[in-house]
Design a protein around this motif. Structure first.
Motif, PDB file in Angstrom:
ATOM      1  N   SER A  79       0.848  -1.186   0.000  1.00 19.11           N
ATOM      2  CA  SER A  79       0.000   0.000   0.000  1.00 19.11           C
ATOM      3  C   SER A  79       0.887   1.240   0.000  1.00 19.11           C
ATOM      4  CB  SER A  79      -0.910  -0.020   1.221  1.00 19.11           C
ATOM      5  OG  SER A  79      -1.148   1.289   1.656  1.00 19.11           O
ATOM      6  N   ARG A  80       0.456   2.229  -0.762  1.00 16.43           N
ATOM      7  CA  ARG A  80       1.293   3.384  -1.004  1.00 16.43           C
ATOM      8  C   ARG A  80       1.681   4.136   0.268  1.00 16.43           C
ATOM      9  NH1 ARG A  80      -0.422   8.186  -4.938  1.00 16.43           N
ATOM     10  NH2 ARG A  80       1.429   9.406  -4.521  1.00 16.43           N
ATOM     11  N   TYR A  81       0.798   4.111   1.270  1.00 16.52           N
ATOM     12  CA  TYR A  81       1.066   4.921   2.449  1.00 16.52           C
ATOM     13  C   TYR A  81       1.541   4.098   3.639  1.00 16.52           C
ATOM     14  CZ  TYR A  81      -1.248   8.365  -0.350  1.00 16.52           C
ATOM     15  OH  TYR A  81      -1.564   9.201  -1.365  1.00 16.52           O
ATOM     16  N   SER A  82       1.731   2.798   3.433  1.00 19.20           N
ATOM     17  CA  SER A  82       2.062   1.996   4.608  1.00 19.20           C
ATOM     18  C   SER A  82       3.553   2.039   4.897  1.00 19.20           C
ATOM     19  CB  SER A  82       1.589   0.561   4.398  1.00 19.20           C
ATOM     20  OG  SER A  82       2.235   0.027   3.274  1.00 19.20           O
ATOM     21  N   ASP A  83       3.913   1.492   6.041  1.00 15.80           N
ATOM     22  CA  ASP A  83       5.309   1.464   6.491  1.00 15.80           C
ATOM     23  C   ASP A  83       6.139   0.501   5.659  1.00 15.80           C
ATOM     24  OD1 ASP A  83       4.364   3.038   8.492  1.00 15.80           O
ATOM     25  OD2 ASP A  83       4.232   1.410   9.955  1.00 15.80           O
ATOM     26  N   PHE A  84       7.433   0.686   5.748  1.00 16.12           N
ATOM     27  CA  PHE A  84       8.343  -0.284   5.139  1.00 16.12           C
ATOM     28  C   PHE A  84       8.706  -1.360   6.152  1.00 16.12           C
ATOM     29  CE2 PHE A  84       8.893   3.100   2.099  1.00 16.12           C
ATOM     30  CZ  PHE A  84       9.128   2.417   0.914  1.00 16.12           C
ATOM     31  N   ASN A 129      17.010   1.624  -8.647  1.00 12.64           N
ATOM     32  CA  ASN A 129      16.334   2.767  -8.024  1.00 12.64           C
ATOM     33  C   ASN A 129      15.299   3.398  -8.954  1.00 12.64           C
ATOM     34  OD1 ASN A 129      17.706   2.737  -5.519  1.00 12.64           O
ATOM     35  ND2 ASN A 129      19.497   3.665  -6.481  1.00 12.64           N
ATOM     36  N   GLY A 130      15.554   3.329 -10.255  1.00  7.45           N
ATOM     37  CA  GLY A 130      14.661   4.004 -11.188  1.00  7.45           C
ATOM     38  C   GLY A 130      13.604   3.095 -11.807  1.00  7.45           C
ATOM     39  N   ASN A 131      13.641   1.801 -11.472  1.00 13.17           N
ATOM     40  CA  ASN A 131      12.738   0.851 -12.134  1.00 13.17           C
ATOM     41  C   ASN A 131      11.332   0.890 -11.519  1.00 13.17           C
ATOM     42  OD1 ASN A 131      11.432  -1.361 -13.198  1.00 13.17           O
ATOM     43  ND2 ASN A 131      13.260  -2.662 -13.170  1.00 13.17           N
ATOM     44  N   PRO A 132      10.332   1.288 -12.295  1.00  8.77           N
ATOM     45  CA  PRO A 132       8.976   1.398 -11.730  1.00  8.77           C
ATOM     46  C   PRO A 132       8.445   0.068 -11.195  1.00  8.77           C
ATOM     47  CG  PRO A 132       8.964   1.711 -14.134  1.00  8.77           C
ATOM     48  CD  PRO A 132      10.392   1.677 -13.719  1.00  8.77           C
ATOM     49  N   LYS A 133       8.955  -1.030 -11.734  1.00  4.46           N
ATOM     50  CA  LYS A 133       8.524  -2.344 -11.254  1.00  4.46           C
ATOM     51  C   LYS A 133       8.843  -2.509  -9.753  1.00  4.46           C
ATOM     52  CE  LYS A 133       9.377  -7.241 -12.207  1.00  4.46           C
ATOM     53  NZ  LYS A 133      10.422  -8.132 -12.688  1.00  4.46           N
ATOM     54  N   TYR A 134       9.878  -1.816  -9.316  1.00  4.21           N
ATOM     55  CA  TYR A 134      10.312  -1.967  -7.925  1.00  4.21           C
ATOM     56  C   TYR A 134       9.944  -0.752  -7.083  1.00  4.21           C
ATOM     57  CZ  TYR A 134      13.091  -5.601 -10.194  1.00  4.21           C
ATOM     58  OH  TYR A 134      13.488  -6.677 -10.918  1.00  4.21           O
ATOM     59  N   LYS A 135       8.864  -0.089  -7.452  1.00  3.80           N
ATOM     60  CA  LYS A 135       8.574   1.169  -6.767  1.00  3.80           C
ATOM     61  C   LYS A 135       8.246   0.986  -5.284  1.00  3.80           C
ATOM     62  CE  LYS A 135       3.658   1.694  -7.985  1.00  3.80           C
ATOM     63  NZ  LYS A 135       3.412   0.286  -8.327  1.00  3.80           N
ATOM     64  N   ASN A 136       7.811  -0.202  -4.898  1.00  4.72           N
ATOM     65  CA  ASN A 136       7.505  -0.421  -3.481  1.00  4.72           C
ATOM     66  C   ASN A 136       8.667  -1.043  -2.715  1.00  4.72           C
ATOM     67  OD1 ASN A 136       4.905   0.652  -3.365  1.00  4.72           O
ATOM     68  ND2 ASN A 136       4.058  -1.188  -4.344  1.00  4.72           N
ATOM     69  N   VAL A 137       9.806  -1.157  -3.385  1.00  8.11           N
ATOM     70  CA  VAL A 137      10.955  -1.799  -2.745  1.00  8.11           C
ATOM     71  C   VAL A 137      12.100  -0.793  -2.665  1.00  8.11           C
ATOM     72  CG1 VAL A 137      12.438  -3.840  -2.780  1.00  8.11           C
ATOM     73  CG2 VAL A 137      10.246  -3.882  -3.944  1.00  8.11           C
ATOM     74  N   ARG A 138      12.809  -0.824  -1.559  1.00 10.08           N
ATOM     75  CA  ARG A 138      13.951   0.077  -1.382  1.00 10.08           C
ATOM     76  C   ARG A 138      15.109  -0.690  -0.781  1.00 10.08           C
ATOM     77  NH1 ARG A 138      11.398   5.230   0.521  1.00 10.08           N
ATOM     78  NH2 ARG A 138      10.302   5.775  -1.384  1.00 10.08           N
ATOM     79  N   GLY A 149      12.333  15.888   8.710  1.00 10.54           N
ATOM     80  CA  GLY A 149      11.214  15.221   9.378  1.00 10.54           C
ATOM     81  C   GLY A 149      11.746  14.315  10.472  1.00 10.54           C
ATOM     82  N   HIS A 150      11.005  14.158  11.537  1.00 16.76           N
ATOM     83  CA  HIS A 150      11.520  13.381  12.654  1.00 16.76           C
ATOM     84  C   HIS A 150      11.338  11.899  12.458  1.00 16.76           C
ATOM     85  CE1 HIS A 150      12.768  16.549  15.321  1.00 16.76           C
ATOM     86  NE2 HIS A 150      11.816  17.260  14.759  1.00 16.76           N
ATOM     87  N   GLY A 151      12.251  11.180  12.988  1.00 13.53           N
ATOM     88  CA  GLY A 151      12.125   9.729  12.942  1.00 13.53           C
ATOM     89  C   GLY A 151      10.949   9.339  13.818  1.00 13.53           C
ATOM     90  N   THR A 152      10.366   8.199  13.554  1.00 17.11           N
ATOM     91  CA  THR A 152       9.250   7.765  14.379  1.00 17.11           C
ATOM     92  C   THR A 152       9.665   6.552  15.177  1.00 17.11           C
ATOM     93  OG1 THR A 152       8.493   6.575  12.462  1.00 17.11           O
ATOM     94  CG2 THR A 152       7.420   8.659  12.909  1.00 17.11           C
ATOM     95  N   LEU A 153       8.814   6.092  16.035  1.00 13.87           N
ATOM     96  CA  LEU A 153       9.208   5.061  16.975  1.00 13.87           C
ATOM     97  C   LEU A 153       9.008   3.642  16.452  1.00 13.87           C
ATOM     98  CD1 LEU A 153       8.040   6.608  20.362  1.00 13.87           C
ATOM     99  CD2 LEU A 153      10.207   6.859  19.147  1.00 13.87           C
ATOM    100  N   ARG A 154       8.621   3.525  15.213  1.00 13.05           N
ATOM    101  CA  ARG A 154       8.526   2.180  14.656  1.00 13.05           C
ATOM    102  C   ARG A 154       9.580   2.004  13.584  1.00 13.05           C
ATOM    103  NH1 ARG A 154       3.603  -0.520  12.141  1.00 13.05           N
ATOM    104  NH2 ARG A 154       5.322  -1.897  11.599  1.00 13.05           N
ATOM    105  N   PHE A 155      10.111   0.794  13.466  1.00  7.00           N
ATOM    106  CA  PHE A 155      11.059   0.539  12.395  1.00  7.00           C
ATOM    107  C   PHE A 155      10.382   0.818  11.057  1.00  7.00           C
ATOM    108  CE2 PHE A 155      14.205  -0.419  14.983  1.00  7.00           C
ATOM    109  CZ  PHE A 155      14.980  -1.551  14.800  1.00  7.00           C
TER     110      PHE A 155
END
Ligand code: HEC
Ligand code: HEC
Ligand code: HEC
Ligand code: HEC
Ligand code: HEC
Ligand code: HEC
Ligand code: HEC
Length: 350
Positions: A185-190, A228-237, A333-339
């Motif tokens: 999901s676009r807005y979810s955590d990694f 980094n530029g491959n749209p196929k991997y847009k949800n992966v970092r 932006g501040h880091g948050t408390l979840r990985f």
């Protein structure tokens, strides 16, 4: 030398074990033990051992009986409690070092290691190393105490295993792990990508080819850029962590880890060597080497990992060092408390 000693000990152990076996006619092999102990409904969760994981450990070579010598052929009907070897018997050097450290009285070997799942330091992910600490040192609480002096404490703790700052471990490298959006999901955590997730993404190819496109066993900066530029991997970092190659058990609070320049101005040397680590089903990782200097090439190579003061961009370095010298926090932006809740940081190089 260290290794020779252990090999010798192992041999002596095996010899003793076979003598013992001869005298009490024990015929049970690891396989037999696992026949019961790898079935949770046979022995219960408490006594369950994952046989597949155990087989991948260095301990498997010795077999169950070398650590549980007193197990008899009548086990478990004999009602006797099997003996359990102590780690010290074979790891005397680690034991001694650890006992002398400030942490020696706080936790035992088994608090951090399960003898049935041990792996070498390079096969364990930085996340899992911190997981070993988190069972007693809650991450949120650790972030809170470190925040008093460490800006972006949450980010630091996500990018540096505790042992990098709290032991004399050395030979730091940057190890990058594939992370992906939870549920795509676009807005979810990694979260760390699992083997299955990556297999799905790679289709008929091996998962290494997600980054190592030509599958030649090393990753070039050009391949990183393409990833980094491959749209196929847009949800992966790629998530970089500063991990030690040589692990020690000399737990302590090291004065020079207060010193931001220990990492940030160490310049290219600590940042030259990097790897991408790929997960296996049992939870371990194996790594592919990345072209030297990729992490320094922050704009092309590793946009999600950026150590101020140690990149190839003079401008970024100067800004970074000014920020560190001024004790300011970068406006990212501040880091948050979840990985892995860090938002897209692509804008930071601009
Ligand atoms: C027939 C099934 C079976 C086999 C085979 C078997 N075990 Fe067990 N084992 C058990 C059960 C059941 C218990 C629990 C016994 C109890 O609580 O009294 C147990 C208990 C143990 C414990 C004790 C855990 C504790 O509470 O401290 C150890 C250690 C152990 N087994 C090791 C082994 C090893 C090593 C082997 C092979 C050499 C082996 N077992 C083979 C069923 C088995
Ligand atoms: C390197 C030594 C070593 C080997 C090899 C080993 N064990 Fe253990 N085992 C231990 C130790 C030490 C403990 C006690 C752990 C603790 O106190 O937390 C233990 C505990 C256990 C327990 C109790 C439950 C638990 O997980 O604490 C069982 C059951 C057991 N072992 C079975 C096995 C079986 C079956 C094998 C082979 C497949 C095996 N062990 C191989 C060292 C070993
Ligand atoms: C009977 C001897 C023996 C006992 C007892 C033993 N180990 Fe080991 N262990 C070994 C050998 C041999 C190796 C592989 C060589 C090496 O890494 O030195 C090893 C490797 C390891 C590794 C590294 C795994 C790897 O793949 O490099 C860890 C972690 C470890 N042991 C932890 C423990 C802990 C914790 C205990 C106690 C619960 C323990 N060991 C008890 C013999 C033993
Ligand atoms: C506070 C947690 C902690 C304690 C206590 C601890 N270890 Fe470790 N140990 C680690 C971590 C973290 C690593 C890095 C690899 C990993 O996560 O397993 C490691 C790695 C190892 C390795 C592998 C080293 C290598 O170069 O691959 C061995 C062997 C080992 N420990 C043995 C022991 C023994 C024996 C004891 C008890 C004397 C012990 N450890 C106590 C956290 C701990
Ligand atoms: C079994 C519980 C346990 C585990 C697991 C554990 N610790 Fe601790 N640790 C403690 C206790 C208890 C203290 C002393 C009280 C305190 O400072 O919180 C402590 C204190 C510390 C301190 C304070 C300074 C010192 O050495 O006196 C550091 C640093 C530390 N731990 C690091 C770690 C790291 C890094 C790991 C993981 C590799 C880890 N601990 C795993 C229980 C644990
Ligand atoms: C960037 C380096 C760094 C990292 C990463 C780091 N620490 Fe620390 N930690 C320090 C320093 C320096 C101190 C001493 C600060 C003080 O005395 O206020 C410290 C203090 C501590 C203390 C004792 C005082 C306190 O604040 O409670 C504990 C416990 C501790 N760290 C645990 C951890 C654990 C667990 C992790 C990983 C989740 C971790 N640290 C990660 C550098 C680090
Ligand atoms: C043990 C090594 C280490 C130490 C000590 C350390 N850092 Fe970092 N720092 C890192 C790593 C690794 C990152 C994360 C890089 C990434 O993931 O992009 C980081 C990130 C940062 C960031 C965020 C940059 C960004 O892009 O968001 C700031 C700000 C920062 N450090 C400042 C400091 C300051 C100030 C100190 C001293 C109080 C310090 N660091 C001490 C390793 C360290």
């Amino acid at each position: 030398m260290r290794h020779l000693n252990k090999r010798l000990l192992l041999l002596i152990h095996l010899a003793l074990a076979s003598l013992l076996c001869a005298s009490i006619a024990c015929a049970m092999e690891s396989e037999d033990c696992l026949g019961c102990h790898s079935e949770a409904d046979e022995v219960g969760e408490e006594l369950f051992i994952n046989g597949t994981t155990f087989d991948t450990t260095a301990h498997a070579e010795m077999g169950c009986a070398s650590c549980h010598e007193s197990v008899t052929d009548e086990h478990p009907d004999d009602g006797l409690t099997p003996s359990k070897a102590s780690c010290q018997d074979c790891h005397d050097t680690v034991f001694e070092e650890y006992s002398l450290s400030t942490h020696g009285a706080n936790a035992s070997c088994s608090d951090c290691h399960n003898p049935h799942t041990v792996q070498s330091a390079v096969e364990v992910s930085g996340f899992d190393m911190n997981g070993q600490c988190a069972s007693c040192h809650e991450i949120a609480e650790t972030v809170r105490t470190h925040e008093e002096w460490l800006p972006q404490a949450s980010l630091h703790i996500e990018a540096i295993p505790c042992i990098t700052c709290h032991t004399g471990s050395e030979d730091y490298v940057i190890t990058m792990y594939l992370i992906q959006r939870d549920n795509n999901s676009r807005y979810s955590d990694f979260i760390p990508a699992s083997r299955e997730d990556l297999e799905e993404l790679a289709g008929s190819e091996s998962i290494q080819t997600i980054v190592d496109a030509d599958n030649n066993g090393t990753i070039s900066i050009a391949e990183l850029r393409a990833f980094n530029g491959n749209p196929k991997y847009k949800n992966v970092r790629l998530w970089g962590m500063m991990t030690p190659e040589t692990v020690t058990h000399s737990y302590q609070i090291l004065d020079n880890r207060w010193d931001c320049s220990f990492c940030h101005a160490s310049g290219p040397s600590a940042m030259q060597t990097s790897f991408v680590a790929f997960p296996h089903n049992g939870g371990t990782y194996s790594r592919l080497a990345v072209e030297k200097g990729a992490v320094l090439d922050v704009l092309n190579g590793t946009p999600d990992f950026y150590m101020m003061g140690a990149t190839r961009s003079k401008w970024l370095n100067i800004t970074g060092l000014m920020i560190i010298a001024g004790g300011m926090v970068m406006p990212v932006g501040h880091g948050t408390l979840r990985f892995f809740t860090r938002k897209n940081r692509e804008g930071k190089g601009h």
